[in-house]
Design a protein around this motif. Structure first.
Motif, mmCIF file in Angstrom:
data_model
loop_
_atom_site.group_PDB
_atom_site.id
_atom_site.type_symbol
_atom_site.label_atom_id
_atom_site.label_comp_id
_atom_site.label_asym_id
_atom_site.label_seq_id
_atom_site.Cartn_x
_atom_site.Cartn_y
_atom_site.Cartn_z
ATOM 1 N N GLU A 1 0.808 -1.215 0.000
ATOM 2 C CA GLU A 1 0.000 0.000 0.000
ATOM 3 C C GLU A 1 0.848 1.275 0.000
ATOM 4 O O GLU A 1 0.639 2.184 0.824
ATOM 5 C CB GLU A 1 -0.924 -0.006 1.222
ATOM 6 C CG GLU A 1 -1.985 -1.092 1.206
ATOM 7 C CD GLU A 1 -3.087 -0.813 0.179
ATOM 8 O OE1 GLU A 1 -4.078 -0.164 0.521
ATOM 9 O OE2 GLU A 1 -2.919 -1.246 -0.972
ATOM 10 N N LEU A 2 1.813 1.357 -0.904
ATOM 11 C CA LEU A 2 2.698 2.514 -0.962
ATOM 12 C C LEU A 2 1.930 3.826 -1.076
ATOM 13 O O LEU A 2 1.007 3.947 -1.889
ATOM 14 C CB LEU A 2 3.660 2.379 -2.145
ATOM 15 C CG LEU A 2 4.878 1.480 -1.928
ATOM 16 C CD1 LEU A 2 5.640 1.305 -3.234
ATOM 17 C CD2 LEU A 2 5.790 2.054 -0.856
ATOM 18 N N THR A 3 2.305 4.783 -0.285
ATOM 19 C CA THR A 3 1.762 6.155 -0.170
ATOM 20 C C THR A 3 0.352 6.218 0.402
ATOM 21 O O THR A 3 -0.216 7.302 0.517
ATOM 22 C CB THR A 3 1.778 6.926 -1.510
ATOM 23 O OG1 THR A 3 0.667 6.539 -2.328
ATOM 24 C CG2 THR A 3 3.082 6.738 -2.268
ATOM 25 N N LYS A 4 -0.224 5.075 0.770
ATOM 26 C CA LYS A 4 -1.583 5.050 1.300
ATOM 27 C C LYS A 4 -1.566 5.011 2.835
ATOM 28 O O LYS A 4 -0.511 4.935 3.465
ATOM 29 C CB LYS A 4 -2.352 3.856 0.731
ATOM 30 C CG LYS A 4 -2.474 3.880 -0.791
ATOM 31 C CD LYS A 4 -3.141 2.627 -1.325
ATOM 32 C CE LYS A 4 -3.136 2.620 -2.854
ATOM 33 N NZ LYS A 4 -3.710 1.380 -3.409
ATOM 34 N N LEU A 5 -2.734 5.020 3.424
ATOM 35 C CA LEU A 5 -2.867 5.106 4.875
ATOM 36 C C LEU A 5 -2.149 3.972 5.587
ATOM 37 O O LEU A 5 -1.495 4.178 6.620
ATOM 38 C CB LEU A 5 -4.359 5.109 5.263
ATOM 39 C CG LEU A 5 -4.671 5.181 6.759
ATOM 40 C CD1 LEU A 5 -4.132 6.475 7.365
ATOM 41 C CD2 LEU A 5 -6.183 5.075 6.973
ATOM 42 N N TYR A 6 -2.242 2.758 5.063
ATOM 43 C CA TYR A 6 -1.661 1.594 5.741
ATOM 44 C C TYR A 6 -0.353 1.140 5.094
ATOM 45 O O TYR A 6 -0.023 -0.041 5.106
ATOM 46 C CB TYR A 6 -2.680 0.451 5.764
ATOM 47 C CG TYR A 6 -3.914 0.796 6.571
ATOM 48 C CD1 TYR A 6 -3.853 0.867 7.959
ATOM 49 C CD2 TYR A 6 -5.127 1.070 5.938
ATOM 50 C CE1 TYR A 6 -4.969 1.203 8.710
ATOM 51 C CE2 TYR A 6 -6.253 1.404 6.675
ATOM 52 C CZ TYR A 6 -6.168 1.471 8.061
ATOM 53 O OH TYR A 6 -7.272 1.804 8.794
ATOM 54 N N GLU A 7 0.399 2.085 4.558
ATOM 55 C CA GLU A 7 1.691 1.761 3.963
ATOM 56 C C GLU A 7 2.576 1.041 4.983
ATOM 57 O O GLU A 7 2.754 1.486 6.111
ATOM 58 C CB GLU A 7 2.383 3.046 3.508
ATOM 59 C CG GLU A 7 3.795 2.840 2.994
ATOM 60 C CD GLU A 7 4.463 4.158 2.638
ATOM 61 O OE1 GLU A 7 4.172 4.681 1.539
ATOM 62 O OE2 GLU A 7 5.252 4.672 3.455
ATOM 63 N N THR A 8 3.124 -0.106 4.562
ATOM 64 C CA THR A 8 3.977 -0.906 5.434
ATOM 65 C C THR A 8 5.104 -1.515 4.608
ATOM 66 O O THR A 8 4.889 -1.925 3.468
ATOM 67 C CB THR A 8 3.191 -2.056 6.098
ATOM 68 O OG1 THR A 8 1.956 -1.563 6.610
ATOM 69 C CG2 THR A 8 3.985 -2.673 7.237
#
Length: 280
Positions: free
Chosen positions: A189-196
């Motif tokens: 989930e790059l650049t999103k809320l749940y980026e890990t």
């Protein structure tokens, strides 16, 4: 009449703040925007207050669109191409169109911006001076493993895209095909809320994904370390190359001996040419 321009415009892969000012301006100013999914792009337009004509261009209609888009450019129209997220043509539609128009001399202008591929490489911590982008692996297990087997000796960093329902199987195949100790970085989930970002050996990440349910949710970029040649193998190859060159130089000029030695050993011709000069 002045010939038109096709702009290939990058859009955010998650965080809408990554939309560039130039991209917003181009999308508002062109005569028409071709989008992978007009519904997705319409939502993007609404967020940024862009008003423009949208038409679809996706895997199923791209070949049929080429002629009409060519005609629009010949009429002097300014057009833009976008995908659902990221940079057009990078594992997204547009290749057939851009290839055809480029061959015919039409002006095609990149409007760069977000790219999951580049974003992943920038934070993976693996060598980026040389890398191979493989996009999405085949969905069928046998085809996926066969492709990975062909890459197991690749020395460059490898980059893949993967979906949530195949990420666990893909990591297991990497561990089995490349070796359990091969270093892997999974970017979710790059650049999103749940980026890990998950880092570790292939074996470690295979174990982790079993217990971490979040690790198999979302969209993924997987960066895999290239095969590292051990020092002893490198020394052996150098010794063998010296022997091959010594034999060839008894009968052949330096340049020809180096070229044949490169074919026999798989080592770079320039390297062998220098070795041959040193031996001579």
């Amino acid at each position: 009449m002045t010939q038109g321009i096709l702009y290939c415009v990058a859009t955010p892969i998650g965080n809408l703040e990554d939309m560039t000012g130039r991209a917003k301006r181009i999308l508002a100013e062109v005569d028409k925007v071709y989008a992978e999914d007009t519904r997705v792009t319409r939502n993007l337009f609404t967020h940024f207050g862009v008003q423009n004509t949208l038409a679809s261009l996706h895997d199923h209609n791209e070949a049929d669109r080429v002629a009409s888009i060519r005609a629009e450019l010949e009429q002097g129209m300014q057009l833009a191409l976008v995908s659902d997220a990221g940079t057009p043509l990078i594992s997204d539609p547009g290749y057939k169109l851009v290839h055809a128009l480029g061959q015919e001399g039409f002006r095609i202008v990149p409007v760069p911006g977000a790219s999951a591929l580049v974003a992943a490489l920038s934070v993976a911590g693996l060598p980026t001076d040389r890398f191979v982008f493989e996009g999405f692996l085949p969905a069928k297990p046998s085809a996926r493993r066969k492709l990975l087997e062909g890459l197991q000796n690749e020395p460059r960093t490898l980059v893949f895209y993967e979906s949530s329902h195949r990420i666990a199987d893909m990591l297991a195949d990497v561990a089995e095909t490349f070796s359990a100790g091969r270093q892997v970085v999974v970017l979710r989930e790059l650049t999103k809320l749940y980026e890990t970002i998950y880092r570790g050996s292939a074996a470690e990440l295979v174990k982790q994904i079993v217990t971490d349910t979040n690790m198999s949710r979302g969209e993924f970029v997987v960066v895999v370390e290239g095969k590292v040649q051990d020092e002893s193998q490198g020394q052996l190859e150098a010794i063998n190359a010296d022997k091959v060159l010594a034999i060839l130089l008894e009968e052949l000029p330096v340049k020809q001996a180096a070229a044949i030695a490169a074919r026999l050993t798989g080592l770079p011709k320039n390297q062998l040419y220098k070795q041959a000069l040193a031996q001579g």
